[in-house]
Structure formats: C-alpha cells, structure tokens
Design a protein around this motif. Structure first.
Motif, PDB file in Angstrom:
ATOM      1  N   GLY A 127      -0.353  69.225  79.551  1.00  0.00           N
ATOM      2  CA  GLY A 127      -1.290  69.875  78.646  1.00  0.00           C
ATOM      3  C   GLY A 127      -0.635  70.263  77.336  1.00  0.00           C
ATOM      4  N   ASP A 128      -0.818  71.548  76.959  1.00  0.00           N
ATOM      5  CA  ASP A 128      -0.251  72.037  75.696  1.00  0.00           C
ATOM      6  C   ASP A 128       1.230  72.368  75.809  1.00  0.00           C
ATOM      7  N   ALA A 129       1.738  72.444  77.034  1.00  0.00           N
ATOM      8  CA  ALA A 129       3.156  72.748  77.229  1.00  0.00           C
ATOM      9  C   ALA A 129       3.991  71.473  77.195  1.00  0.00           C
ATOM     10  N   LEU A 130       5.292  71.651  77.014  1.00  0.00           N
ATOM     11  CA  LEU A 130       6.210  70.519  77.035  1.00  0.00           C
ATOM     12  C   LEU A 130       6.779  70.351  78.441  1.00  0.00           C
ATOM     13  N   PRO A 131       7.200  69.128  78.803  1.00  0.00           N
ATOM     14  CA  PRO A 131       7.866  68.927  80.095  1.00  0.00           C
ATOM     15  C   PRO A 131       9.150  69.738  80.164  1.00  0.00           C
ATOM     16  N   PRO A 132       9.700  69.940  81.365  1.00  0.00           N
ATOM     17  CA  PRO A 132      10.962  70.681  81.503  1.00  0.00           C
ATOM     18  C   PRO A 132      12.081  70.018  80.707  1.00  0.00           C
ATOM     19  N   PRO A 133      13.080  70.770  80.263  1.00  0.00           N
ATOM     20  CA  PRO A 133      14.201  70.200  79.489  1.00  0.00           C
ATOM     21  C   PRO A 133      14.968  69.161  80.305  1.00  0.00           C
TER      22      PRO A 133
ATOM     23  N   LEU B 145      14.680  65.775  79.666  1.00  0.00           N
ATOM     24  CA  LEU B 145      13.797  64.622  79.870  1.00  0.00           C
ATOM     25  C   LEU B 145      14.539  63.301  79.665  1.00  0.00           C
ATOM     26  N   TYR B 146      15.407  63.231  78.670  1.00  0.00           N
ATOM     27  CA  TYR B 146      16.068  61.962  78.338  1.00  0.00           C
ATOM     28  C   TYR B 146      16.860  61.437  79.530  1.00  0.00           C
ATOM     29  N   ASP B 147      17.757  62.268  80.064  1.00  0.00           N
ATOM     30  CA  ASP B 147      18.572  61.828  81.198  1.00  0.00           C
ATOM     31  C   ASP B 147      17.721  61.564  82.430  1.00  0.00           C
ATOM     32  N   ARG B 148      16.666  62.365  82.619  1.00  0.00           N
ATOM     33  CA  ARG B 148      15.824  62.197  83.809  1.00  0.00           C
ATOM     34  C   ARG B 148      15.078  60.860  83.772  1.00  0.00           C
ATOM     35  N   ILE B 149      14.533  60.515  82.619  1.00  0.00           N
ATOM     36  CA  ILE B 149      13.792  59.255  82.500  1.00  0.00           C
ATOM     37  C   ILE B 149      14.733  58.067  82.647  1.00  0.00           C
ATOM     38  N   LEU B 150      15.890  58.128  82.002  1.00  0.00           N
ATOM     39  CA  LEU B 150      16.841  57.020  82.113  1.00  0.00           C
ATOM     40  C   LEU B 150      17.280  56.835  83.560  1.00  0.00           C
ATOM     41  N   ARG B 151      17.475  57.916  84.265  1.00  0.00           N
ATOM     42  CA  ARG B 151      17.901  57.836  85.669  1.00  0.00           C
ATOM     43  C   ARG B 151      16.792  57.215  86.525  1.00  0.00           C
TER      44      ARG B 151
ATOM     45  N   GLN C  39       5.200  74.985  89.538  1.00  0.00           N
ATOM     46  CA  GLN C  39       6.100  75.964  88.926  1.00  0.00           C
ATOM     47  C   GLN C  39       5.853  76.080  87.424  1.00  0.00           C
ATOM     48  N   ALA C  40       5.424  74.975  86.792  1.00  0.00           N
ATOM     49  CA  ALA C  40       5.050  75.046  85.379  1.00  0.00           C
ATOM     50  C   ALA C  40       3.801  75.904  85.203  1.00  0.00           C
ATOM     51  N   ASP C  41       2.883  75.837  86.184  1.00  0.00           N
ATOM     52  CA  ASP C  41       1.699  76.696  86.136  1.00  0.00           C
ATOM     53  C   ASP C  41       2.094  78.166  86.234  1.00  0.00           C
ATOM     54  N   VAL C  42       3.112  78.463  87.044  1.00  0.00           N
ATOM     55  CA  VAL C  42       3.601  79.839  87.148  1.00  0.00           C
ATOM     56  C   VAL C  42       4.234  80.270  85.830  1.00  0.00           C
TER      57      VAL C  42
END
Length: 482
Positions: free
Chosen positions: A418-424, A426-432, A267-270
């Motif tokens: 790549g040059d894009a950022l991960p989806p918004p 990230l903080y809560d997702r990584i901690l979870r 979906q990021a590629d899209v």
C-alpha cells in the motif's frame, strides 16, 4: 546405515532405485508392488522400516499403517505419494507415519529420513497401544483444492498436520486468492472439532452482538477471524475481549479455537497501526505463510486439471488442456492466485469449443484477465515464453518478456504494501530470491555437475561453490526421482 527395509510401490523404477540406494548404504531390502505381500512380510517379523506408496493396485498404503502398527508397534513407516494434497499429509500424520514425502522427492532426503527411522526405533511410547485408524472425516478434500508438491506447500501441509488438533491459535498469512480461507476451514473440517460449530467473523460482522455471540455459536468449535487488520479499533478491542473470555472461562473444554487470515505481512500491519499488537500476539500462536501461485509454477497444471475435473463433476462439460494451452497457462503470472485460476478454468469449461482447450482459447482467456502496471503482454505463439530466442539463444537485455515479468512481480510486491514501503534490505533479498532458483535449475539441467553448471552460468567454479555454500544448496547427481 543398518537394518532391513521393506519397500511397497507399484512403480518398478522407484523400487529399483530405492533398492540400489539402500543396499549401497548397507541395508537389506525386500521390495514388492503389492500391499498383500508387504503385510505378509510384516506378519512374519521381517523388516526394521517400511517405505510405502499410497495408491497401490490392491489398496491404500496409509490405510495399511494401523494394521502394521498393530502387528509390529515399533516398526516405523515412511509414506511416499504422488497425491500431493493436504489431506494426504494429514492422514499420514494421523496414522502415525514416521514421515511423509511427496513425489517427486529428493533421494538424499529420503535416505536421511530412512537413516533417522532406523536409528530411532523403537519410537513409540506405548508398544502395546493400538494406533487409531485415520478418522473418516479426514478423507474428503475441502471445497477448493489444496494441492501442491512445491517444497513450500509441502512444508505448509506438514505444519497443518502437526498442529491440526493442538490447542493453539493459528494465523494464516498470504496474498489474496491463495486459499487462506480454505486452509482455515480445513483446520476445522479435518480436525477433531469438526462436529462442533464453525463461525466466521469479518469486518462486516464486527458488531458487539456478533462478536460476543461467536463463542456460543461455535460450541467449542472454531472461530475464523478474516483479516483482523481490516476491523476498526473498537472491533479489535472486542476481539481481544472475546479471546480473553475464552481463556479465563470456567469450561475450557468448550473454548473455541481461533484461526485468523491476514495479508502477506501481518507484522507490517502491526507496525503501521492497522492491527493492534496485543491482538496480533493473541492470534499468532503459530503463523503459516501460503505461497503465491507464481512461486510454485509446477503446481499450476495439476491444479488446473483438478479444477476442470471438479467443474465436470458439477455438471459442466468435460475439458482438458491442449499442449499449447498448458504452456500458455504455465507462463501466466497469476496475480489473482488460485482464485484467478479457478475462475478461468470454469469459464473455459463453459466456453471451449472442443474437449481439449485450444491455445487460441487459452490466449483469449488470459488476455481477458487484464493486469496492472508492468504486466507482461501476451505473446504470440512465435515468441518463446521463457524470453529466450530459439535462433540466437540469447536473453533479451532490456525490455524482453523476462524483464517485463520481473518488473510486474516487483511492482505487485510494492503494491501489496500500500502506502508503506517494503522492509529494508530489498536489494539483497530480491537478488537472493532470483539467484537461488537460478542455481537450482542450472544444477538440475546439468545433472548436478558443478563444472558444467559453472560453464553454463558463465562463472568461475570456485564462485559457484561459494554461492552454493552461502545459499545452503545441496548438490547431488540426478537430484530428482520420479
């Protein structure tokens, strides 16, 4: 729970534990270590549910299912097996097993499945129909191993088994080296299309002639499109035309099945424009995500043993892992996933000086793997691999091995975009993602005792209960059964 359960397993401990658990739940139980005895009970009309292992001293439990269904069409069968491969899951599904559970399994999960099976019988639409025996083409593993008892892999295996012969396009997402192409090949080689053509399309084969000839070459088989986001826009348009032509063709029986392999976030590629949205939605009838090897650490050693055995079968020296080598291997983050592990095992099979691969040989092989920014350096044998000091029992606060490993994993996650950022978010997702396995491991270590677990973690018991509820973590005493 009410009913009579027939258990067939050559492990006395499993028979005893299951018998006790089912009896306490209100069932009557007959347990045996023999498929012959199980067959006798079924023919005598005993039992409302069968729970059987696969590898038994006198046969194969999955091979027994067609005979069980022939004698008793309404008798559900739950398969349990330590053979945690995609082929086992597929064969159990083809044999019309009620459920397949890999060992080690959660006892509450098995009890829930048993309750469902007893509650839903009879469950077959045609009580007189004889189920088809598992097809011979489903008994051989593909070229690379698809092994895993991690929940994510077992969920993947079950999904593959369910949609193996469905007329539905499939998208297989994951990092490089996780085995996406092998799973794509499995959709052909283990399906009822296996006798037809298998065609691979890559960006190097994106010419108009190659794309338009793919349908003819497949002869109603399977067309695998590898990394469609890597095709230029004109080639992606040709792929859309190819898919539309098969959907509107006069002979739907000769239409191929489309399977696509992509990176971890199609979906990021899209969103970035690399993959046309209309092509994505044509290919993503169902999307399966293959987890990276570092997310299923318990599969590393079984995979390594399998790869060493396969190398030996191909003419390389017979090798095994010493205890130290196994410990070192299990601690490696494997940025190259299964492909990296396979290359390493073949190299060690050639270069090891003895049958058992030593710790020093493994350490040297791992050091040759290199690593990107933030990759943890190999540790000496005197430094514990989990980052905990055996003397002080403390986790390093700043730049210890655990911190380095976390940084390496996070950096790889960013690099994948790549040059894009991960989806918004990230903080809560990584901690979870960190918090859930921490709680699960701590619960396992304390036998499911929440008071001891809270004390181990250094948090209030009410806080622990709240987190368990939020993360939907089920708590049972002695959660795992061998």
């Amino acid at each position: 729970m009410d009913g009579t359960v027939l258990i067939a397993d050559d492990d006395r401990t499993i028979r005893t534990v299951l018998t006790q658990a089912l009896t306490r739940a209100g069932c009557r139980v007959h347990a045996t270590g023999s498929l012959a005895q199980l067959e006798k009970w079924v023919e005598e009309g005993r039992g409302d549910l069968v729970i059987t292992d696969v590898m038994m001293p006198d046969g194969n439990g999955i091979d027994q299912i067609p005979a069980i269904h022939k004698a008793r069409p309404d008798l559900p069968v739950i398969v349990i097996s330590a053979q945690n491969t995609i082929v086992t899951a597929i064969r159990a599904t083809e044999a019309d097993a009620f459920e397949y559970l890999p060992k080690p399994f959660d006892l509450p999960d098995l009890m829930a499945k048993a309750n469902q099976a007893l509650s839903r019988r009879p469950r077959r639409n045609d009580a007189t129909a004889e189920p088809a025996a598992p097809s011979a083409g489903s008994t051989a593993d593909p070229a690379m191993p698809l092994i895993g008892h991690a929940p994510a892999m077992q969920s993947l295996f079950r999904m593959v088994a369910r949609v193996l012969n469905a007329d539905l396009p499939v998208m297989i997402a994951g990092e490089a080296g996780v085995g996406k192409t092998i799973i794509a090949r499995s959709f052909h080689e283990l399906s009822d299309r296996r006798d037809r053509g298998l065609v691979f399309l890559t960006s190097a084969d994106a010419g108009e002639k190659s794309v338009m000839q793919a349908t003819e070459k497949s002869r109603g088989g399977t067309i695998v499109i590898e990394n469609p986001a890597g095709f230029d826009q004109a080639a992606q348009a040709r792929l859309i035309g190819l898919i539309e032509a098969t959907e509107t063709g006069a002979d739907r029986a000769e239409a191929p099945r489309f399977v696509a392999t992509t990176g971890p976030d199609p979906q990021a590629d899209v969103a970035s424009g690399r993959l046309r949205s209309d092509l994505y939605y044509r290919l993503a009838g169902i999307t399966m995500v293959v987890p990276p090897l570092r997310a299923r650490v318990d599969d590393i050693l079984p995979l390594a043993s399998h790869l060493l055995a396969r190398a030996s079968a191909q003419g390389l020296p017979e090798r095994s892992l010493s205890e130290e080598a196994a410990t070192l291997l299990r601690a490696h983050p494997f940025p190259g996933n299964v492909r990296e592990l396979e290359n390493m095992m073949r190299r060690l099979a050639l270069t090891a000086s003895a049958t058992a691969i030593s710790g020093s040989e493994m350490r040297e092989a791992l050091s040759q793997q290199g690593g990107g920014r933030g990759a943890p350096a190999m540790q000496s044998a005197a430094v514990p691999l989990d980052g905990v000091s055996p003397v002080a029992g403390q986790i390093p606060a700043d730049d210890g091995p655990l911190s380095d490993s976390v940084e390496a994993h996070l950096q790889r996650y960013f690099d994948l975009h790549g040059d894009a950022l991960p989806p918004p978010g990230l903080y809560d997702r990584i901690l979870r993602e960190v918090e859930r396995p921490l709680l699960q491991v701590a619960l396992d270590a304390t036998g499911g005792n929440q008071l001891r677990c809270a004390d181990l973690l250094g948090i209030n018991r009410n806080t622990l209960r709240k987190k368990l509820t939020e993360l939907n973590i089920e708590v049972t005493r002695r959660r795992k059964l061998m």
